[in-house]
Every structure is written in structure tokens, then in C-alpha cells.
Design a protein around this motif. Structure first.
Motif, PDB file in Angstrom:
ATOM      1  N   VAL A 147       0.842  -1.198   0.000  1.00  0.00           N
ATOM      2  CA  VAL A 147       0.000   0.000   0.000  1.00  0.00           C
ATOM      3  C   VAL A 147       0.873   1.242   0.000  1.00  0.00           C
ATOM      4  N   SER A 148       1.993   1.207   0.726  1.00  0.00           N
ATOM      5  CA  SER A 148       2.914   2.359   0.768  1.00  0.00           C
ATOM      6  C   SER A 148       3.435   2.712  -0.615  1.00  0.00           C
ATOM      7  N   GLU A 149       3.723   1.688  -1.416  1.00  0.00           N
ATOM      8  CA  GLU A 149       4.237   1.928  -2.763  1.00  0.00           C
ATOM      9  C   GLU A 149       3.192   2.598  -3.650  1.00  0.00           C
ATOM     10  N   PHE A 150       1.931   2.327  -3.373  1.00  0.00           N
ATOM     11  CA  PHE A 150       0.867   2.994  -4.130  1.00  0.00           C
ATOM     12  C   PHE A 150       0.886   4.487  -3.866  1.00  0.00           C
ATOM     13  N   GLY A 151       1.010   4.860  -2.587  1.00  0.00           N
ATOM     14  CA  GLY A 151       0.948   6.267  -2.224  1.00  0.00           C
ATOM     15  C   GLY A 151      -0.486   6.751  -2.117  1.00  0.00           C
ATOM     16  N   PRO A 152      -0.710   7.870  -1.427  1.00  0.00           N
ATOM     17  CA  PRO A 152      -2.074   8.345  -1.173  1.00  0.00           C
ATOM     18  C   PRO A 152      -2.829   8.804  -2.411  1.00  0.00           C
ATOM     19  N   VAL A 153      -2.128   9.403  -3.364  1.00  0.00           N
ATOM     20  CA  VAL A 153      -2.823   9.951  -4.546  1.00  0.00           C
ATOM     21  C   VAL A 153      -3.378   8.830  -5.424  1.00  0.00           C
ATOM     22  N   LEU A 154      -2.527   7.870  -5.756  1.00  0.00           N
ATOM     23  CA  LEU A 154      -2.965   6.772  -6.623  1.00  0.00           C
ATOM     24  C   LEU A 154      -4.018   5.919  -5.935  1.00  0.00           C
ATOM     25  N   LEU A 155      -3.841   5.654  -4.646  1.00  0.00           N
ATOM     26  CA  LEU A 155      -4.827   4.850  -3.926  1.00  0.00           C
ATOM     27  C   LEU A 155      -6.181   5.549  -3.899  1.00  0.00           C
ATOM     28  N   SER A 156      -6.173   6.854  -3.702  1.00  0.00           N
ATOM     29  CA  SER A 156      -7.438   7.621  -3.685  1.00  0.00           C
ATOM     30  C   SER A 156      -8.125   7.575  -5.041  1.00  0.00           C
ATOM     31  N   ARG A 157      -7.350   7.626  -6.098  1.00  0.00           N
ATOM     32  CA  ARG A 157      -7.942   7.597  -7.434  1.00  0.00           C
ATOM     33  C   ARG A 157      -8.486   6.212  -7.772  1.00  0.00           C
ATOM     34  N   ILE A 158      -7.770   5.190  -7.339  1.00  0.00           N
ATOM     35  CA  ILE A 158      -8.258   3.826  -7.549  1.00  0.00           C
ATOM     36  C   ILE A 158      -9.594   3.629  -6.834  1.00  0.00           C
ATOM     37  N   LEU A 159      -9.701   4.172  -5.613  1.00  0.00           N
ATOM     38  CA  LEU A 159     -10.922   4.018  -4.817  1.00  0.00           C
ATOM     39  C   LEU A 159     -12.007   5.007  -5.207  1.00  0.00           C
ATOM     40  N   ASP A 160     -11.679   5.941  -6.102  1.00  0.00           N
ATOM     41  CA  ASP A 160     -12.633   6.958  -6.555  1.00  0.00           C
ATOM     42  C   ASP A 160     -13.193   7.756  -5.374  1.00  0.00           C
ATOM     43  N   LEU A 161     -12.287   8.339  -4.592  1.00  0.00           N
ATOM     44  CA  LEU A 161     -12.673   9.063  -3.385  1.00  0.00           C
ATOM     45  C   LEU A 161     -12.936  10.539  -3.669  1.00  0.00           C
ATOM     46  N   THR A 162     -13.713  11.152  -2.786  1.00  0.00           N
ATOM     47  CA  THR A 162     -13.947  12.594  -2.873  1.00  0.00           C
ATOM     48  C   THR A 162     -12.692  13.330  -2.393  1.00  0.00           C
ATOM     49  N   GLU A 163     -12.717  14.644  -2.556  1.00  0.00           N
ATOM     50  CA  GLU A 163     -11.571  15.452  -2.130  1.00  0.00           C
ATOM     51  C   GLU A 163     -11.340  15.322  -0.628  1.00  0.00           C
ATOM     52  N   THR A 164     -12.427  15.341   0.147  1.00  0.00           N
ATOM     53  CA  THR A 164     -12.317  15.218   1.605  1.00  0.00           C
ATOM     54  C   THR A 164     -11.758  13.848   1.987  1.00  0.00           C
ATOM     55  N   GLN A 165     -12.286  12.804   1.361  1.00  0.00           N
ATOM     56  CA  GLN A 165     -11.823  11.448   1.654  1.00  0.00           C
ATOM     57  C   GLN A 165     -10.362  11.264   1.250  1.00  0.00           C
ATOM     58  N   SER A 166      -9.972  11.868   0.128  1.00  0.00           N
ATOM     59  CA  SER A 166      -8.576  11.787  -0.314  1.00  0.00           C
ATOM     60  C   SER A 166      -7.653  12.471   0.692  1.00  0.00           C
ATOM     61  N   GLY A 167      -8.143  13.558   1.292  1.00  0.00           N
ATOM     62  CA  GLY A 167      -7.371  14.245   2.329  1.00  0.00           C
ATOM     63  C   GLY A 167      -7.135  13.354   3.541  1.00  0.00           C
ATOM     64  N   ILE A 168      -8.138  12.562   3.895  1.00  0.00           N
ATOM     65  CA  ILE A 168      -8.002  11.632   5.026  1.00  0.00           C
ATOM     66  C   ILE A 168      -6.969  10.556   4.700  1.00  0.00           C
ATOM     67  N   VAL A 169      -7.000  10.051   3.460  1.00  0.00           N
ATOM     68  CA  VAL A 169      -6.014   9.049   3.045  1.00  0.00           C
ATOM     69  C   VAL A 169      -4.597   9.632   3.156  1.00  0.00           C
ATOM     70  N   ALA A 170      -4.439  10.896   2.744  1.00  0.00           N
ATOM     71  CA  ALA A 170      -3.126  11.551   2.841  1.00  0.00           C
ATOM     72  C   ALA A 170      -2.681  11.654   4.302  1.00  0.00           C
ATOM     73  N   VAL A 171      -3.627  11.959   5.202  1.00  0.00           N
ATOM     74  CA  VAL A 171      -3.328  12.057   6.628  1.00  0.00           C
ATOM     75  C   VAL A 171      -2.903  10.697   7.175  1.00  0.00           C
ATOM     76  N   VAL A 172      -3.587   9.637   6.750  1.00  0.00           N
ATOM     77  CA  VAL A 172      -3.248   8.286   7.194  1.00  0.00           C
ATOM     78  C   VAL A 172      -1.811   7.941   6.800  1.00  0.00           C
ATOM     79  N   PHE A 173      -1.450   8.244   5.560  1.00  0.00           N
ATOM     80  CA  PHE A 173      -0.079   7.981   5.107  1.00  0.00           C
ATOM     81  C   PHE A 173       0.929   8.814   5.902  1.00  0.00           C
ATOM     82  N   LYS A 174       0.584  10.073   6.188  1.00  0.00           N
ATOM     83  CA  LYS A 174       1.475  10.950   6.957  1.00  0.00           C
ATOM     84  C   LYS A 174       1.656  10.414   8.376  1.00  0.00           C
ATOM     85  N   TYR A 175       0.568   9.977   8.973  1.00  0.00           N
ATOM     86  CA  TYR A 175       0.631   9.422  10.328  1.00  0.00           C
ATOM     87  C   TYR A 175       1.549   8.193  10.356  1.00  0.00           C
ATOM     88  N   CYS A 176       1.396   7.338   9.357  1.00  0.00           N
ATOM     89  CA  CYS A 176       2.218   6.123   9.305  1.00  0.00           C
ATOM     90  C   CYS A 176       3.692   6.452   9.073  1.00  0.00           C
TER      91      CYS A 176
END
Length: 502
Positions: free
Chosen positions: A135-164
Motif C-alpha cells: 500500500v505504501s508503494e501505491f501512495g495516497p494519490v494513486l490509492l485515492s484515485r483507484i478508490l474513486d474518493l472525494t476530495e475530503t476522503q482523499s485528504g483523510i487518506v493523505a493524513v493516514v499515510f502521513k501518520y504512518c
């Protein structure tokens, strides 16, 4: 529309090349092949991508096979997406046939039967080299696009990666990612809020549902370790021939989300790993994507934009992408406009919609003084195609109805015994066959939560002093404190104390 001699000169001049090239076959006029009127594709322009299209049964797979063989022969590795399971025969030489000899006599090319170095890859439990990515190799941007997330949801994914990243928590598989999401709105809510701001449970719930959807298509088998090293796609055998890497996808035809996920992650990894090649005389790697409509069908706008961006950029790394599908209209216009080589097999006009599609397809090809393109499209036979390529200066070559050469390898699948022998002889299978499950975010957070709960139990078990208990009762009974507490609560609700609370 023109005599044979003029046409021969037109083709031989238009397909002249000084560098290395692939001979596709011989040009045809009025349904007859002109011997030695070779239709050539320079290796130099093969990183400009391409399309192989045509109705079922017109020879698309054999064209793909011919290109893969000739690239391998020139020392250029290839990767094939085999959704129908009919490409493994590349590993064995053709048994030959009188019709093949007859075809090659018309073209003016000798026929030689050969097998090629083949590596069998797998995304699932099928035998072969297992392809995985973390999942780390995917990165937050690509993972969000694969999951078809909203802007808010994509922001949460970015936060999750930052926390990790901040807490050195490896994100290896989807189990890890889900655990961090649950922790962010559960046991770790206070920690997340203080460091990154409040995270909505409704948003994390929506993200989790998207992950479950991806898991239902088999993605849990793809995410994890050991990660596949894309450098293993560009190997040569002892004779200097490029390996033909065949990814078996017969068991995921009905799981396009997994197919799209893999394709984008692979292309992103190749783009970030391979060096810039500049104006090279030959490509580094060619990828053929069979049944390409599975990538584009039902793809979100964000996903399509990602694909279009990769198609535009990846050719600078010496990578060529070739889409194989029934109709050019299966490919978005923004991608279609990036494709330099087009091999168009016959289209069938059974309905008004079909006739309209043929007319649109004909308009995608250069005008010709020798052909009525729309008419030729419906009259091509099996193993014949309209070809339009780019010459060494990047200019479109003349449109040529082409009698295509036959594959040098077997035009059929390997037997189970042959396939097992091929896989057993692989140098890569042992390296990637074992699933690794080292300690990662899932285990670390579970341990953290367990320790926190144990500490909480210890605190509960401590005896409370009488003085403390009395003070507590006094506080609850004091009307002034009651009023202050209520006021504080009300002001907090309206955000007046937000700054203080931080």
C-alpha cells in the motif's frame, strides 16, 4: 485508384528505414499482396504507443504475437496481459503449415519456426511469478484515485499515510490500511485530532466500504510483500533475446477493478523507477494490454485522467503501451490521439451503429489515394489489417492494407505439462512465491491498543481516596460550578473556545 507500380513505389518509399525495424508483412492492393512491398515499423518510434483493433476472430492475438516475437528477437523485453489464456504458445516453436509457407511466399519473407524466452506471471493463486505491491508503494494519490474518493476522503487518506510515516508504521497490505483508519476514529481519535485535526467517522466509513469493494475483487492477494521489482521485466536470455512476460489474467476477467488497480500501479512504478531515455533508437520495454476496454469501461473521471497522464509521460522512459481491443472507440480520444502505430483488423457492419463506428474509425487513418478506407475495413480477411505507423522522423507512414506475417511460435496454448515445466524452470518463481507478513501497522496498533487498555484497567483498579471522592461529590453539587460547566460546553459547541482547546 492507382496502378500497381505506383502503389509499390508509394509503399517502399513511405516505409524506408535506416535503423532497426520490424517487418509486419506486405502491402496489398485490390485484395492481393505485393511481394517485397514490406510494411516496416522502426524500433525508434515504438515507444510512441499503439493500437491493435478489430472484430472477434480477425487475428488481433496473432498480430500481438508477431510483434512480441520480433521485439524479443531484437533484444527488447515485452509484457503481455493475457486475459483469454491463449498466449503461452510463444514458448514453443510453430509446428508449421503449408498455408503459412504460402502466406510468406506472397509476402517475400522466409518463415522460420522458433520458441521464445517466456516468463509466466500471476496476480492471483494461479501458478507463476506472483506480482504484489505494498500500500505504501501505491501512495495516497494513486490509492485515492483507484478508490474513486472525494476530495475530503482523499485528504483523510493523505493524513493516514502521513501518520504512518511519522510513526514508522509500515503500510503493507489492506489490513494495515483499514486498521489505521479504524484507529483514527476509535482508540487513537485523541492522538489524531491533536496532531492532524478531527477525522469524520462517516468519511472513514465510506473509505472502508470502497476498500471492501476492492477486496471483493481479490485485491487482498495483490497488496503485500514481497513486492515485485519492475527491473525483472527487462531481462534478456543468454542469447540476448528479450523475455516475454505473460501475465495470466484468465481468472480475473470479471474483476476489472483489480485489473485497473494493477495496471496503474505497475505503470506508476515503472515511470518512477526507469531513467529518462531521451531520443533513443529502441524502446526499453513494450507492454501489450489485451481486452483494453476493461480498463476504460466504468472508469471514473479521475482514473481516466491518471491513465491519460501516464500514457503521455511514460514514453520518455522508453516504454511503449499497446492497447488491444475490438473497436478504437473503446479507447478514449485523449489516449487514442497519443497512439503512433495503429493495426486495424476487419470490422463487421451488422447494424447502423456498426456502420457509424466504421465511418468514425476510417477517419482516424491518413487519407489514401489507393484505398476507400471504410470499404477496406469491412473487406479485410483473417490475418490482414490496415497499418499506419510513424517513420523515424515521427511522420505518419502511408496507409497500407497489409498481409501480415505468421507467428514463428505456436499459435496455441501450452499443455499443462509444458506449462508446469516452464514455471519450474523459472528463476523468478522461487524469489516471489513466498508470502511475507512481517510486523506492520496492523500488529503494531493492535499491540498499542492492548497496552492502553491494560493501563486503563490498572487505573480503574486503584482505590480512590475519601478526599478525592468527597471533592468529586462537592463539585457535582456546587451550582456555580454547574453553571460554569454548562457555559463552557455551550461556548465550545459554537467554536468560541476552539483556539483555547487546541
Amino acid at each position: 485508384m492507382g496502378n500497381t507500380e505506383q502503389f509499390f513505389d508509394h509503399i517502399t518509399e513511405g516505409y524506408q528505414t535506416k535503423g532497426d525495424h520490424i517487418v509486419m508483412g506486405a502491402a496489398m492492393l485490390d485484395g492481393e499482396a505485393l511481394t517485397d512491398a514490406f510494411v516496416k515499423v522502426p524500433l525508434k518510434t515504438l515507444n510512441r504507443h499503439g493500437l491493435i483493433a478489430g472484430a472477434t476472430g480477425t487475428g488481433k492475438t496473432k498480430t500481438l504475437q508477431v510483434l512480441a516475437e520480433n521485439l524479443s528477437e531484437q533484444g527488447i523485453p515485452v509484457m503481455l496481459m493475457d486475459l483469454k489464456g491463449d498466449l503461452s504458445g510463444l514458448a514453443q516453436p510453430s509446428p508449421g503449415h503449408p498455408k503459412i509457407d504460402e502466406r510468406h511466399a506472397k509476402i517475400g519473407l522466409p518463415f522460420t519456426a522458433k520458441g521464445f524466452p517466456v516468463e509466466i506471471l500471476s496476480l492471483s493463486e494461479q501458478d507463476g511469478v506472483r506480482l504484489r505491491a505494498t500500500v505504501s508503494e501505491f501512495g495516497p494519490v494513486l490509492l485515492s484515485r483507484i478508490l474513486d474518493l472525494t476530495e475530503t476522503q482523499s485528504g483523510i487518506v493523505a493524513v493516514v499515510f502521513k501518520y504512518c510515516d511519522d510513526n514508522k508504521l509500515p503500510l503493507l497490505d489492506l489490513k494495515d490500511f483499514k486498521k489505521v483508519l479504524q484507529y483514527a476514529t476509535g482508540a487513537g481519535k485523541k492522538e489524531f485530532t491533536e496532531a492532524y485535526g478531527r477525522i469524520s467517522t462517516s468519511s472513514t466509513g465510506a473509505i472502508l466500504r470502497k476498500i471492501v469493494e476492492l477486496e471483493q475483487q481479490g485485491a487482498e492477494e495483490y497488496f503485500g510483500e514481497k513486492s515485485f521489482d519492475v527491473e525483472d521485466l527487462v531481462r534478456l536470455d543468454e542469447n540476448g533475446r528479450g523475455f516475454i512476460n505473460i501475465l495470466r489474467l484468465t481468472d480475473i476477467q470479471d474483476r476489472p477493478k483489480l485489473f485497473s488497480t494493477f495496471m496503474l500501479s505497475l505503470l506508476a512504478e515503472i515511470y518512477s523507477t526507469f531513467p529518462e531515455q531521451g531520443d533513443s533508437d529502441r524502446p526499453e520495454l513494450i507492454l501489450f494490454i489485451d481486452e483494453a476496454h476493461l480498463i476504460f469501461k466504468n472508469a471514473s473521471k479521475a482514473l481516466l485522467e491518471q491513465i491519460e497522464s501516464i500514457v503521455k509521460l511514460i514514453r520518455s522512459k522508453g516504454i511503449g503501451l499497446y492497447f488491444v481491443t475490438q473497436n478504437p472507440t473503446d479507447v478514449p480520444d485523449a489516449v487514442l490521439g497519443q497512439l503512433g502505430l495503429k493495426v486495424q483488423h476487419a470490422l463487421r457492419a451488422f447494424t447502423a451503429k456498426d456502420r457509424k463506428a466504421i465511418k468514425l474509425t476510417a477517419e482516424n487513418y491518413p487519407e489514401s489515394d489507393f484505398y476507400d478506407t471504410a470499404e477496406v475495413l469491412t473487406s479485410l480477411g483473417i490475418g490482414e489489417a490496415l497499418v499506419s505507423a510513424l517513420d523515424e522522423k515521427g511522420r505518419p507512414t502511408p496507409l497500407a492494407a497489409t498481409l501480415l506475417r505468421a507467428p514463428m511460435s505456436r499459435m496455441d496454448v501450452l499443455t499443462k505439462k509444458e506449462l508446469d515445466q516452464l514455471i519450474d524452470a523459472s528463476d523468478l518463481v522461487p524469489r516471489y512465491s513466498k508470502v511475507e507478513d512481517r510486523e506492520s501497522a496492523y500488529e503494531i496498533l493492535n499491540d498499542k491498543i492492548a497496552k492502553a487498555e491494560a493501563e486503563a484497567e490498572k487505573e480503574k483498579a486503584k482505590p480512590r481516596s475519601t478526599r478525592s471522592s468527597s471533592r468529586s461529590r462537592s463539585t457535582r453539587q456546587d451550582p456555580i460550578i454547574k453553571v460554569l460547566t454548562s457555559a463552557t460546553f455551550i461556548r465550545g459547541v459554537f467554536g468560541i473556545l476552539k483556539k483555547v482547546m487546541r
